[in-house]
Enzyme design. Structure first.
Site, mmCIF file in Angstrom:
data_model
loop_
_atom_site.group_PDB
_atom_site.id
_atom_site.type_symbol
_atom_site.label_atom_id
_atom_site.label_comp_id
_atom_site.label_asym_id
_atom_site.label_seq_id
_atom_site.Cartn_x
_atom_site.Cartn_y
_atom_site.Cartn_z
ATOM 1 N N TYR A 191 -24.391 21.603 34.306
ATOM 2 C CA TYR A 191 -23.580 21.812 35.504
ATOM 3 C C TYR A 191 -24.232 22.894 36.384
ATOM 4 O O TYR A 191 -25.046 23.692 35.897
ATOM 5 C CB TYR A 191 -22.168 22.235 35.048
ATOM 6 C CG TYR A 191 -21.200 22.514 36.159
ATOM 7 C CD1 TYR A 191 -20.800 21.500 37.026
ATOM 8 C CD2 TYR A 191 -20.663 23.790 36.333
ATOM 9 C CE1 TYR A 191 -19.897 21.769 38.045
ATOM 10 C CE2 TYR A 191 -19.760 24.063 37.346
ATOM 11 C CZ TYR A 191 -19.383 23.039 38.206
ATOM 12 O OH TYR A 191 -18.502 23.305 39.207
ATOM 13 N N THR A 193 -23.616 25.751 37.505
ATOM 14 C CA THR A 193 -23.617 27.180 37.163
ATOM 15 C C THR A 193 -24.377 27.492 35.873
ATOM 16 O O THR A 193 -24.530 28.662 35.528
ATOM 17 C CB THR A 193 -22.161 27.684 36.952
ATOM 18 O OG1 THR A 193 -21.599 26.921 35.876
ATOM 19 C CG2 THR A 193 -21.324 27.536 38.202
ATOM 20 N N LYS A 194 -24.823 26.460 35.157
ATOM 21 C CA LYS A 194 -25.356 26.696 33.810
ATOM 22 C C LYS A 194 -26.792 27.239 33.823
ATOM 23 O O LYS A 194 -27.456 27.240 34.838
ATOM 24 C CB LYS A 194 -25.271 25.390 33.000
ATOM 25 C CG LYS A 194 -23.820 24.918 32.792
ATOM 26 C CD LYS A 194 -22.999 25.921 32.027
ATOM 27 C CE LYS A 194 -21.638 25.405 31.612
ATOM 28 N NZ LYS A 194 -20.646 25.346 32.684
ATOM 29 N N ASN A 195 -27.248 27.684 32.657
ATOM 30 C CA ASN A 195 -28.572 28.322 32.560
ATOM 31 C C ASN A 195 -29.685 27.387 33.012
ATOM 32 O O ASN A 195 -30.704 27.833 33.529
ATOM 33 C CB ASN A 195 -28.840 28.766 31.116
ATOM 34 C CG ASN A 195 -27.953 29.914 30.711
ATOM 35 O OD1 ASN A 195 -26.856 30.078 31.247
ATOM 36 N ND2 ASN A 195 -28.408 30.726 29.773
#
Ligand SMILES: Cc1ncc(COP(=O)(O)O)c(C=O)c1O
Length: 396
Positions: A191, A193-195
């Site tokens: 997603y 916002t993920k790393n």
């Protein structure tokens, strides 16, 4: 501690977002290349991303999907979870963990957390397991691995699979082994916002070849093998619907973004770790917060930096603190509101306040600070200065 900066009156300070994706020329080049190639849906780049994520986490198989929610749903389906079954998980999580269980007509049975780590408590897991339990879903909150050994041993004794919700945990390691190669199935999120992001996306990893084949089939309507190639030269138009599947496949446009991100992943992880450690150093002398835990023998993926307010020190609550920070141009977030206390869960499953006291207590005082590779140390200083100033103003 920080050197105080001369205070300047500003009507609206520059906004430091809670999150900003780190994308650039490489991602744009990859997306343009996907569009030029004609592979707008699942194609060769998805295969390449699967191979590289599999290698990164040391898993024999990786299956790409369009979200971690999809990955969890498919993992539960492939592990045979169905109507009337129970799945043990933690209420300290996002909606996706619970809903993927409910999609199958199964019931989430919550086990409370270890307050220090915010991760599911293996002792509570042992208590929550019954004859109807068909899977255990630990969540590696913020990227800190759960205590996997007791969880796996409970599962092995009972012959039930462990499906990791590793939405936060790409790059995390438990006792030298990467998250993604430890449990029966691991579900990652890509997603925004993920790393590592593909915009929307997810990945399942497993060592089980038959399970991987089933997951691949489930991701595309339950169609027979390699149906994604049916429009390519060498592909065949004929297919068979072997079982009831889903439309969860990843596109090559998304996979292109992921491939560009993967090239920078080690650097981005180092930046996250450095910023997390720096928060730790800058907040070291401050008694108003509990800082995130690191567990010896594990590698934290540092997806989130979750502070917890100490009500004994502060006479301001978390929600008001968020508003003060917002007024100073600083975006923050909360991970997570207890899942069992959302109105849907109360209404349909009958949960009440007090059911999982440790989750409730920790959630109420949790505050996620900005943490992403592009966060400058100057902006990080501003976040910490604002926090320390508010601590001075609202100390008991
Ligand atoms: C713990 C957890 N699980 C699952 C998900 C779902 O991920 P996705 O948005 O890729 O479906 C999230 C998303 O933020 C999450 O935080």
């Amino acid at each position: 501690m920080l050197r105080p900066r001369p205070s300047r009156r500003r009507s609206s300070p520059r906004w430091i977002p809670y999150y900003r994706p780190q994308t650039g020329r490489d991602e744009i080049r990859q997306v343009a290349d996907s569009i030029r190639s004609g592979w707008l849906t699942t194609g060769p780049k998805v295969g390449r991303l699967e191979e590289r994520i599999g290698r990164l986490v040391g898993a024999r198989h990786a299956v790409a999907v369009n979200s971690c929610t999809a990955a969890l749903h498919m993992a539960l389906t492939a592990c045979g979870v169905g109507r009337g079954d129970e799945v043990v998980t933690s209420p300290y999580t996002f909606a996706a963990t619970g809903e993927s269980i409910l999609y199958q007509g199964a019931r989430p049975v919550f086990a409370d957390i270890v307050p220090e780590t915010l991760n599911i408590d293996p002792v509570a897991v042992a208590r929550a397991v019954t004859r109807r339990t068909r899977a255990i879903v630990p969540i590696h909150i913020a990227g800190l691995p759960c205590d996997m050994e007791p969880i796996l041993s409970i599962a092995r004794r009972r012959g039930i699979p462990v499906i990791d919700d590793a939405a936060h945990a790409l790059g995390a390691r438990f006792r030298g082994r990467a998250i993604g190669q430890i449990s029966d199935v691991t579900c990652f999120s890509f997603y925004a916002t993920k790393n590592l992001t593909t915009g929307e996306g997810g990945m399942l990893t497993t060592a089980d070849t038959r399970l991987a084949e089933r997951l691949r089939r489930l991701s595309l309507h339950g169609l027979s093998h390699d149906a994604w190639k049916r429009y390519a030269r060498g592909g065949t138009w004929r297919y068979d619907v072997v079982e009831l599947g889903f439309k969860y496949n990843m596109t090559d446009v998304a996979a292109g973004i992921g491939l560009a991100q993967l090239d920078r992943f080690p650097v981005m992880q180092r930046q996250r770790r450095r910023l997390a450690r720096r928060y730790g150093t800058l907040l070291e002398g401050c008694d108003a917060f509990d800082r995130p835990h690191e567990v010896p023998g594990t590698t934290h993926a540092w997806h989130l930096y979750i502070l917890r307010l100490r009500p004994r020190v502060l006479r301001i609550g978390r929600d008001a603190l968020i508003e003060h920070l917002r007024a100073r141009g600083i975006g923050t977030s909360v991970h997570f509101l207890p899942l069992h206390l959302h109105s849907f869960y109360r209404k349909t499953l009958g949960f009440r306040k007090g059911d999982f006291p440790r989750t409730e207590r920790e959630s109420e005082r949790a505050l996620s600070l900005p943490l992403y590779p592009g966060l400058s140390t100057r902006d990080q200083d501003r976040v910490v200065e604002a926090l320390l100033d508010l601590v001075r103003r609202y100390r008991r």
